[in-house]
Structures are given as C-alpha cells and as structure tokens.
Design a protein around this motif. Structure first.
Motif, PDB file in Angstrom:
ATOM      1  N   ALA A 194      43.855  54.083  13.520  1.00  0.00           N
ATOM      2  CA  ALA A 194      44.316  52.684  13.449  1.00  0.00           C
ATOM      3  C   ALA A 194      45.272  52.475  12.273  1.00  0.00           C
ATOM      4  O   ALA A 194      46.310  51.814  12.425  1.00  0.00           O
ATOM      5  N   ILE A 195      44.956  53.063  11.111  1.00  0.00           N
ATOM      6  CA  ILE A 195      45.821  52.872   9.929  1.00  0.00           C
ATOM      7  C   ILE A 195      47.196  53.499  10.181  1.00  0.00           C
ATOM      8  O   ILE A 195      48.239  52.887   9.925  1.00  0.00           O
ATOM      9  N   SER A 196      47.199  54.724  10.703  1.00  0.00           N
ATOM     10  CA  SER A 196      48.487  55.389  10.980  1.00  0.00           C
ATOM     11  C   SER A 196      49.298  54.552  11.971  1.00  0.00           C
ATOM     12  O   SER A 196      50.516  54.405  11.829  1.00  0.00           O
ATOM     13  N   TYR A 197      48.619  54.001  12.968  1.00  0.00           N
ATOM     14  CA  TYR A 197      49.316  53.197  13.984  1.00  0.00           C
ATOM     15  C   TYR A 197      49.921  51.934  13.360  1.00  0.00           C
ATOM     16  O   TYR A 197      51.100  51.635  13.549  1.00  0.00           O
ATOM     17  N   MET A 198      49.095  51.215  12.586  1.00  0.00           N
ATOM     18  CA  MET A 198      49.586  49.934  12.040  1.00  0.00           C
ATOM     19  C   MET A 198      50.674  50.158  10.987  1.00  0.00           C
ATOM     20  O   MET A 198      51.419  49.242  10.667  1.00  0.00           O
ATOM     21  N   HIS A 199      50.768  51.375  10.452  1.00  0.00           N
ATOM     22  CA  HIS A 199      51.810  51.679   9.461  1.00  0.00           C
ATOM     23  C   HIS A 199      52.991  52.431  10.075  1.00  0.00           C
ATOM     24  O   HIS A 199      53.823  52.975   9.341  1.00  0.00           O
ATOM     25  N   GLY A 200      53.030  52.500  11.389  1.00  0.00           N
ATOM     26  CA  GLY A 200      54.191  53.100  12.059  1.00  0.00           C
ATOM     27  C   GLY A 200      54.212  54.623  12.026  1.00  0.00           C
ATOM     28  O   GLY A 200      55.252  55.231  12.261  1.00  0.00           O
ATOM     29  N   ALA A 201      53.075  55.282  11.738  1.00  0.00           N
ATOM     30  CA  ALA A 201      53.061  56.750  11.669  1.00  0.00           C
ATOM     31  C   ALA A 201      52.543  57.398  12.956  1.00  0.00           C
ATOM     32  O   ALA A 201      52.307  58.599  12.995  1.00  0.00           O
ATOM     33  N   LEU A 258      39.282  62.026  19.874  1.00  0.00           N
ATOM     34  CA  LEU A 258      40.630  61.595  19.500  1.00  0.00           C
ATOM     35  C   LEU A 258      41.391  60.919  20.657  1.00  0.00           C
ATOM     36  O   LEU A 258      41.945  59.828  20.469  1.00  0.00           O
ATOM     37  N   PRO A 259      41.420  61.522  21.878  1.00  0.00           N
ATOM     38  CA  PRO A 259      42.131  60.828  22.968  1.00  0.00           C
ATOM     39  C   PRO A 259      41.581  59.427  23.232  1.00  0.00           C
ATOM     40  O   PRO A 259      42.328  58.490  23.508  1.00  0.00           O
ATOM     41  N   GLN A 260      40.252  59.297  23.127  1.00  0.00           N
ATOM     42  CA  GLN A 260      39.628  57.990  23.355  1.00  0.00           C
ATOM     43  C   GLN A 260      40.102  56.982  22.302  1.00  0.00           C
ATOM     44  O   GLN A 260      40.406  55.832  22.604  1.00  0.00           O
ATOM     45  N   TYR A 261      40.189  57.421  21.056  1.00  0.00           N
ATOM     46  CA  TYR A 261      40.653  56.540  19.982  1.00  0.00           C
ATOM     47  C   TYR A 261      42.117  56.145  20.214  1.00  0.00           C
ATOM     48  O   TYR A 261      42.506  55.005  19.948  1.00  0.00           O
ATOM     49  N   VAL A 262      42.917  57.114  20.686  1.00  0.00           N
ATOM     50  CA  VAL A 262      44.337  56.809  20.913  1.00  0.00           C
ATOM     51  C   VAL A 262      44.457  55.758  22.024  1.00  0.00           C
ATOM     52  O   VAL A 262      45.242  54.810  21.926  1.00  0.00           O
ATOM     53  N   LYS A 263      43.615  55.919  23.071  1.00  0.00           N
ATOM     54  CA  LYS A 263      43.623  54.905  24.152  1.00  0.00           C
ATOM     55  C   LYS A 263      43.245  53.539  23.585  1.00  0.00           C
ATOM     56  O   LYS A 263      43.760  52.502  24.001  1.00  0.00           O
ATOM     57  N   GLY A 264      42.316  53.541  22.619  1.00  0.00           N
ATOM     58  CA  GLY A 264      41.846  52.286  22.015  1.00  0.00           C
ATOM     59  C   GLY A 264      42.950  51.526  21.297  1.00  0.00           C
ATOM     60  O   GLY A 264      42.864  50.300  21.126  1.00  0.00           O
ATOM     61  N   LEU A 265      44.001  52.227  20.885  1.00  0.00           N
ATOM     62  CA  LEU A 265      45.093  51.567  20.144  1.00  0.00           C
ATOM     63  C   LEU A 265      45.746  50.451  20.955  1.00  0.00           C
ATOM     64  O   LEU A 265      46.240  49.466  20.410  1.00  0.00           O
ATOM     65  N   ALA A 277      47.302  61.155  25.755  1.00  0.00           N
ATOM     66  CA  ALA A 277      46.683  59.821  25.789  1.00  0.00           C
ATOM     67  C   ALA A 277      47.679  58.762  25.326  1.00  0.00           C
ATOM     68  O   ALA A 277      47.731  57.661  25.877  1.00  0.00           O
ATOM     69  N   TRP A 278      48.486  59.108  24.353  1.00  0.00           N
ATOM     70  CA  TRP A 278      49.487  58.177  23.834  1.00  0.00           C
ATOM     71  C   TRP A 278      50.528  57.829  24.916  1.00  0.00           C
ATOM     72  O   TRP A 278      50.885  56.674  25.108  1.00  0.00           O
ATOM     73  N   GLU A 279      50.969  58.876  25.631  1.00  0.00           N
ATOM     74  CA  GLU A 279      51.948  58.671  26.717  1.00  0.00           C
ATOM     75  C   GLU A 279      51.345  57.791  27.808  1.00  0.00           C
ATOM     76  O   GLU A 279      52.009  56.920  28.371  1.00  0.00           O
ATOM     77  N   GLU A 280      50.050  58.009  28.093  1.00  0.00           N
ATOM     78  CA  GLU A 280      49.389  57.232  29.152  1.00  0.00           C
ATOM     79  C   GLU A 280      49.246  55.759  28.756  1.00  0.00           C
ATOM     80  O   GLU A 280      49.131  54.886  29.610  1.00  0.00           O
TER      81      GLU A 280
END
Ligand code: SF4
Length: 406
Positions: free
Chosen positions: A380-387, A276-283, A401-404
């Motif tokens: 990715a879907i949650s991100y692109m939809h503002g969630a 999950l942290p890796q995916y969040v960094k990928g955003l 990871a999001w904060e970083e």
C-alpha cells in the motif's frame, strides 16, 4: 540456546475438554512444570505458549489451551480463543480421557479440525486407570490415529513424542529472497536509521534478508539511505537487487537506476508470510473508497506506538491524502483481529513478521471469505507513493495481478 523466533517455529496445540490432562501432557513434552496442572477443571484460562527444542525435529512452540467444554460467559471467550489458536496451529494433539467415550464437543472438534485440514493425533490420557475400549473402537471407526499414555506413570510418553515428530508437517514457507539471488550476486539493503528505527538493532525482516542472502553465498551490502548513492558509485558491478524500507521507497527509487531491480522488505514479507498477488489485487479497492467507508488497519503485535507511528499515524494520513476521502479508520493490534470483517471496505495489514505464515494465511483467508480486499503496509505504501509497479517488477505473479487490475 536456540534463538529461532516463535513466528518461525511449528506450532503444536494441545486441545481437549477440561481436566483430561492437556497441561500435564504438555509439561511432559517440556520436561518441566510450566503449564499449571490441577485437578480442578478449567485451570488453563488463556493459552500458555512455550518454545522448545523437540529433538531431533527442531524448534517448535507448544500451546496449552482452555477446555473446549468451558462454561459461562468467560468460558465462551476462552473457547473462542482456543478456536483461534487451532486456526493458527500447524499440528494438534486432541487429548482424551481414557475412561469415557467421545463427547459431543470432542466430535465437533474432530470435524472442525478435518474441515481445516489440520493434521492431528488423538492422545488417550490416563491409561494407568484403564482404557474404555469403546473409545478405541469409536476412534478406529472414524479412521483416527490414536496413542495411549499416562502422565502419572510416564507410560508411552517417549513413544508419543517420536510419533508426533514423524507426523509433523514439512515446512512449506516460500523463500524470502533466496530465489531472487545466487552465489556472488550483490544485494544492497537500504536501512534508514531514523527516529522510527529500534535502538541498537535491526528489525526481523532485515535480519532475515541478510541471513538468507548469506545462505545463498551472495554479497550483502547494508547501507543507510543517505549513503546509497555513494555505495552504488563504488561498486564495479551492478547489484542484482536493491531492497529498501518501504518508507524510504521514493528517495531510494530516485537513487537507483531503472535497470536495477528494486523492492521493499515489506513486499518481500508479503510474499513470505502473506499472499503478494492477493495484496496487489487489493490495491484496486484504494481507488474505490468513498466518504465514510470503514478501513481496518491491523498490526500483528502490540509494540509501543511512536509519535509518528506507521500504522496509527502515517498510513491513515497517507490514505486520506491519497483518496481525498473522509474515511473511518479502525486500528487493531496483536490478537485483536476482528472476527467479523463484513463492515470493512479494505484491510491494510502489517508485514506480520511476528505471526507464523499459517496465522497470516488464516487472516487472509478470513478476509477472502468475507469478500474484503486486503493489502499489506509495504504494498500500500509503495502504491500510494507512486512506486508501483516498479517495486513489484522482481515478482512475475505480482505483475500479472497488477495487469489484471487494469
Ligand atoms: S507491527 Fe507487524 S510487521 Fe511490525 S513488528 Fe509487529 S508484527 Fe512485525
């Protein structure tokens, strides 16, 4: 009949040169002639998989592979398939011919398995024909565990199974949801029953979340998105967690008060199978995409594509709308995950519910090694939809990871 899904079973690969008896040995484990056995070298062309109950250990998948010394152009393809199987396996049996010393191919196979840190056992087959003791000395000098058997006389087959069971690695799968809830907590699962939902059943992440919540003695409430508001209003206590299908995240977020933790099945899967942290960094890479950049959308199974398919239609559409860029999108299914990822700027992977954790981790590792950011559908879907970050709030490591990323 044990119905443990293949993706939840330990995978044991039978590897070795052609005609050393891999298929015969696998059949001895199964107790029936599933893998084709022949004196002609190279009979096993594609990997043959069989889910069995290896008692007293439990459910496993056995995989018979093509010979590592296969020849010709087709042979090379089979060898690369075998290498892929090795990457995804949890344990390997290297099957050797008792009559001869180690070959070059076998030596490099051993080195490869050591590099991958894949636990394995060398099985010296055809002991009924006698054993070349130089082979034993060689294996001993390399510090390798070995066991001699005969698939003709069945000598030591039972002992081999016992030995394998003792050597199998413990499962290290993280919980799907079990660490987020406890006894008597209410967990609400939102399952839209729309055209995209399979007929008459729930999908694997939904079923697994229900089962794990029940294992924790939690109170599970399953509703459609349209009934969510009514369901919440009837509860005398706030739920500990609401989990929704990713595609309904914005509708659901509007109905769930901010103080109630909310996430998606796909984000639960991101943690369970992936990273999950890796995916969040990928955003972050979504923000950096430019015209003509190549994006890989990878699905781990080859399901029948629907008219408004999530991987083939919706995600490409949302990504182009969100980035306002003219992107080149490459969609791959099943085992067709490209070896060379260097051309891609971003990988968007499905939840991988049909893959073992090991196989999903191998894909993430490959992306990391090639320096290509990877996210999964749900994140990715949650991100692109503002969630995001809301849907990540239940997971401390994802928020870090999001904060970083900022
Ligand atoms: S595409 Fe991925 S997440 Fe969807 S069912 Fe197949 S393996 Fe599971």
């Amino acid at each position: 009949m044990n119905k443990t899904a293949q993706s939840e079973r330990l995978h044991i690969a039978f590897i070795g040169k052609r005609n050393v008896g891999k298929s015969s040995l696998m059949n001895k484990f199964i107790g029936q002639d599933l893998a084709i056995v022949s004196e002609i070298p190279g009979t096993t062309t594609d990997p043959v998989k069989k889910a069995i109950e290896l008692l007293p250990f439990g459910p496993v998948v056995l995989i018979d592979t093509a010979g590592i010394d296969d020849i010709g152009e087709l042979g090379e393809k089979r060898i690369s398939k075998t290498i892929q199987i090795i990457t995804e396996a949890d344990f390997a049996l290297i099957v050797l011919d008792s009559q001869v010393k180690l070959s070059e191919e076998e030596r490099s196979l051993i080195t490869h398995l050591k590099t991958l840190e894949l636990p394995f056992l060398c099985v010296i087959n055809k002991s009924d024909l006698g054993i070349n003791y130089e082979l034993i000395e060689e294996l001993d000098s390399l510090g390798l565990k070995h066991h001699s058997v005969s698939c003709i006389t069945n000598e030591s087959i039972y002992d081999l199974k016992e030995k394998v069971i003792k050597m199998l690695p413990e499962s290290e799968d993280p919980p799907l949801v079990g660490d987020l809830i406890k006894q008597h907590d209410i967990i609400v699962l939102v399952v839209p029953i729309d055209l995209g939902a399979p007929k008459g059943r729930l999908i694997m992440p939904q079923v697994q979340t229900i089962r794990e919540s029940l294992d924790e003695d939690a109170i599970v409430l399953v509703v459609k998105d349209k009934e969510l508001r009514a369901a919440l209003s009837k509860l005398s206590e706030q739920p500990k967690l609401v989990v929704t299908d990713s595609q309904a995240i914005m509708r659901v977020a509007a109905d769930v008060p901010d103080e109630i933790p909310l996430t998606t099945f796909s984000i639960l899967m991101a943690r369970y199978k992936g990273d999950l942290p890796q995916y969040v960094k990928g955003l972050k890479r979504i923000e950096e995409l430019n015209n003509n950049d190549k994006v890989l959308i990878a699905e781990a199974c080859s399901h029948h594509a629907q008219e408004d398919d999530i991987g083939k239609v919706k995600i490409p559409r949302w990504l182009r709308l969100y980035t306002k860029k003219n992107l080149e999108i490459d969609i791959r299914n099943g085992h067709d995950f490209p070896e060379n990822l260097a051309d891609y700027k971003l990988i968007i992977h499905c939840g991988g519910c049909m893959l073992t954790r090991k196989a999903m981790q191998a894909r993430i590792k490959q992306a990391k090694l090639m320096g290509v950011p990877i996210v999964n559908y749900g994140v990715a879907i949650s991100y692109m939809h503002g969630a995001v970050p809301r849907a990540l709030l239940p997971f401390g490591e994802a928020i870090t990871a999001w904060e970083e990323n900022k």
